[in-house]
Scaffold this motif. Sequence first.
Motif, short mmCIF file in Angstrom:
data_model
loop_
_atom_site.label_atom_id
_atom_site.label_comp_id
_atom_site.label_asym_id
_atom_site.label_seq_id
_atom_site.Cartn_x
_atom_site.Cartn_y
_atom_site.Cartn_z
N GLY A 180 0.70 -1.21 0.04
CA GLY A 180 0.07 0.21 -0.02
C GLY A 180 0.95 1.18 -0.02
O GLY A 180 0.79 2.20 -1.22
N HIS A 181 1.71 1.34 1.01
CA HIS A 181 2.58 2.70 1.03
C HIS A 181 3.31 2.89 -0.15
O HIS A 181 3.79 3.77 -0.73
N GLU A 182 4.08 1.47 -0.55
CA GLU A 182 5.29 1.80 -1.65
C GLU A 182 4.27 1.95 -2.77
O GLU A 182 4.88 3.03 -3.68
N GLY A 183 3.20 1.46 -3.11
CA GLY A 183 2.16 1.69 -4.27
C GLY A 183 1.97 3.30 -4.37
O GLY A 183 1.96 4.02 -5.36
N TRP A 184 1.54 3.90 -3.13
CA TRP A 184 1.18 5.13 -3.03
C TRP A 184 2.19 6.14 -3.26
O TRP A 184 2.41 6.97 -4.16
N SER A 185 3.76 5.67 -2.92
CA SER A 185 4.91 6.35 -3.10
C SER A 185 5.17 6.46 -4.57
O SER A 185 5.67 7.49 -5.36
N VAL A 186 4.85 5.21 -5.45
CA VAL A 186 5.23 5.08 -6.99
C VAL A 186 4.32 6.12 -7.51
O VAL A 186 4.63 6.74 -8.28
N LEU A 187 2.96 5.93 -7.07
CA LEU A 187 1.83 6.69 -7.85
C LEU A 187 2.37 8.39 -7.52
O LEU A 187 2.33 9.47 -8.32
N ASP A 188 2.68 8.79 -6.13
CA ASP A 188 2.91 10.02 -5.85
C ASP A 188 4.30 10.71 -6.64
O ASP A 188 4.26 11.65 -7.46
N ALA A 189 5.12 9.68 -7.10
CA ALA A 189 6.55 9.98 -7.99
C ALA A 189 6.02 10.20 -9.38
O ALA A 189 6.75 11.15 -10.17
N GLU A 190 5.17 9.44 -9.90
CA GLU A 190 4.72 9.31 -11.19
C GLU A 190 3.96 10.72 -11.25
O GLU A 190 4.10 11.32 -12.41
N THR A 191 3.23 11.15 -10.31
CA THR A 191 2.44 12.32 -10.56
C THR A 191 3.36 13.49 -10.60
O THR A 191 3.27 14.48 -11.52
N ASP A 192 4.41 13.71 -9.71
CA ASP A 192 5.44 14.64 -9.78
C ASP A 192 6.00 14.75 -11.21
O ASP A 192 6.24 15.79 -11.88
N ALA A 193 6.13 13.63 -11.88
CA ALA A 193 7.02 13.51 -12.99
C ALA A 193 6.25 14.14 -14.26
O ALA A 193 6.76 14.65 -15.36
N ARG A 194 4.82 14.19 -14.14
CA ARG A 194 3.85 14.67 -15.00
C ARG A 194 3.33 16.16 -14.73
O ARG A 194 2.58 16.61 -15.39
N MET A 195 4.08 16.83 -13.69
CA MET A 195 4.03 18.10 -13.53
C MET A 195 5.18 18.93 -13.28
O MET A 195 5.75 19.02 -12.58
N HIS B 161 -11.54 5.90 6.43
CA HIS B 161 -11.01 4.53 5.82
C HIS B 161 -9.66 4.34 6.06
O HIS B 161 -8.78 5.29 5.98
N PRO B 162 -9.20 3.06 6.09
CA PRO B 162 -7.87 2.83 6.15
C PRO B 162 -7.16 3.29 5.14
O PRO B 162 -5.60 3.86 5.29
N ALA B 163 -7.53 3.22 3.80
CA ALA B 163 -6.88 3.77 2.68
C ALA B 163 -6.61 5.39 2.71
O ALA B 163 -5.53 5.52 2.46
N LEU B 164 -7.33 5.89 3.12
CA LEU B 164 -7.18 7.40 3.25
C LEU B 164 -6.09 7.54 4.34
O LEU B 164 -5.30 8.52 4.14
N ASP B 165 -6.13 6.77 5.43
CA ASP B 165 -5.14 7.07 6.47
C ASP B 165 -3.64 6.69 5.99
O ASP B 165 -2.92 7.53 6.10
N ALA B 166 -3.39 5.72 4.79
CA ALA B 166 -2.40 5.55 4.39
C ALA B 166 -1.90 6.75 3.52
O ALA B 166 -0.66 6.97 3.41
N LEU B 167 -2.73 7.20 2.76
CA LEU B 167 -2.31 8.66 2.11
C LEU B 167 -2.09 9.83 3.10
O LEU B 167 -1.25 10.54 2.66
N ALA B 168 -2.48 9.73 4.15
CA ALA B 168 -2.11 10.65 5.23
C ALA B 168 -0.82 10.95 5.73
O ALA B 168 -0.57 11.68 6.01
N ALA B 169 -0.21 9.51 5.55
CA ALA B 169 1.09 9.52 5.75
C ALA B 169 2.12 10.48 5.01
O ALA B 169 3.09 10.88 5.26
N PHE B 170 1.69 10.76 3.78
CA PHE B 170 2.14 11.96 3.03
C PHE B 170 1.68 13.35 3.57
O PHE B 170 0.49 13.32 3.51
N SER B 171 2.56 14.14 3.70
CA SER B 171 2.24 15.47 4.44
C SER B 171 1.12 16.44 3.38
O SER B 171 0.31 16.88 3.82
#
Length: 236
Positions: free
Chosen positions: A82-97, A123-133
Motif C-alpha cells: 500500500g505505502h510503496e504503491g502510493w509512493s510510486v504513484l506520487d512520484a509518477e504524478t510529480d513527473a507529470r507536473m 477509511h484505512p486507505a485514506l489513512d495510508a495517504l495521510a502519511a504523505f504530508s
Amino acid sequence: MALPASLLLLADSRLPAGGHAHSGGLEPAAEAGAVTDLPTLTAFLRGRLATTGLVAAALSAAACGHAARTRGGDGGDGGLGGHEGWSVLDAETDARMPSPAGRRASRAQGRSLLRAVREMSPHPALDALAAFSAPHHPLVLGAAVAVTGGSPADAASIGAYGAVTGPASAAVRLLGLDPLAVHRALAELAPQVDAVAAEAAGHARGDPRDLPAASAPALDIFAELHLQANLRLFES
C-alpha cells in the motif's frame, strides 16, 4: 444505474476541499490575455481537458484501483504494498507536473480534499495517504472514490469533469461571462469529457510508468507566472 450520492458529493463544487480557491490556470491565462471571452474559454477548456485533464483523470483511476486492491495500506497490488504503491504513484504524478507551482497547487488541493473525505468517510486507505504530508489531488480523489464504493471509471469521470468545471466557474467570476453561456459550452464539451474519462479509465490497472503524460507547456508557464503575481484572486 443511478450514480451513488456519495460519488456526486465528490463531484460537487460545494465540497469543502479548497477547489473554489483554484482556477486551474484560468486566472493567469486571463491575465495574459489568452482567455478573454467565451470562444477563447472554450478553446482553453478543450486544451486543458486533452492534456492535464487526461493526466489527472488517469492518475485518479490508477489511485482508485490501487486503493481498492489494498487493505489498510498493506495489500498486494502486483507486488507493490500500500505505502510503496502510493509512493510510486506520487512520484509518477510529480513527473507529470513539470511546474513546481503546479505541483504545489495539486498538493494543496490534495491536502484539503483528504481532510474533507476523511471527515466524511474514514477509511484505512485514506489513512495510508495521510502519511504523505500533502498527497497530490488526483491520488486523493481516486482513493476517495474507491472508499465510497466507486470504480476507476467513476474516478476518471469525476477527474475529467473537474478539469473543465473548475476553470469554467473561475471564468464566470474573473471575466464576468454569462453563466448560462458558459454552461452551454460545458454541455457541448460533455462528449469529449466522457471520451477522456474512458481513455483514462483504461490505464487503471497498468504500470504507473505507462500512465498518460500529455504536456501543456503554456499551463506550466502560466502557473509559474501566477505564483509570482502581486495580486491574485485564486491560488492557482
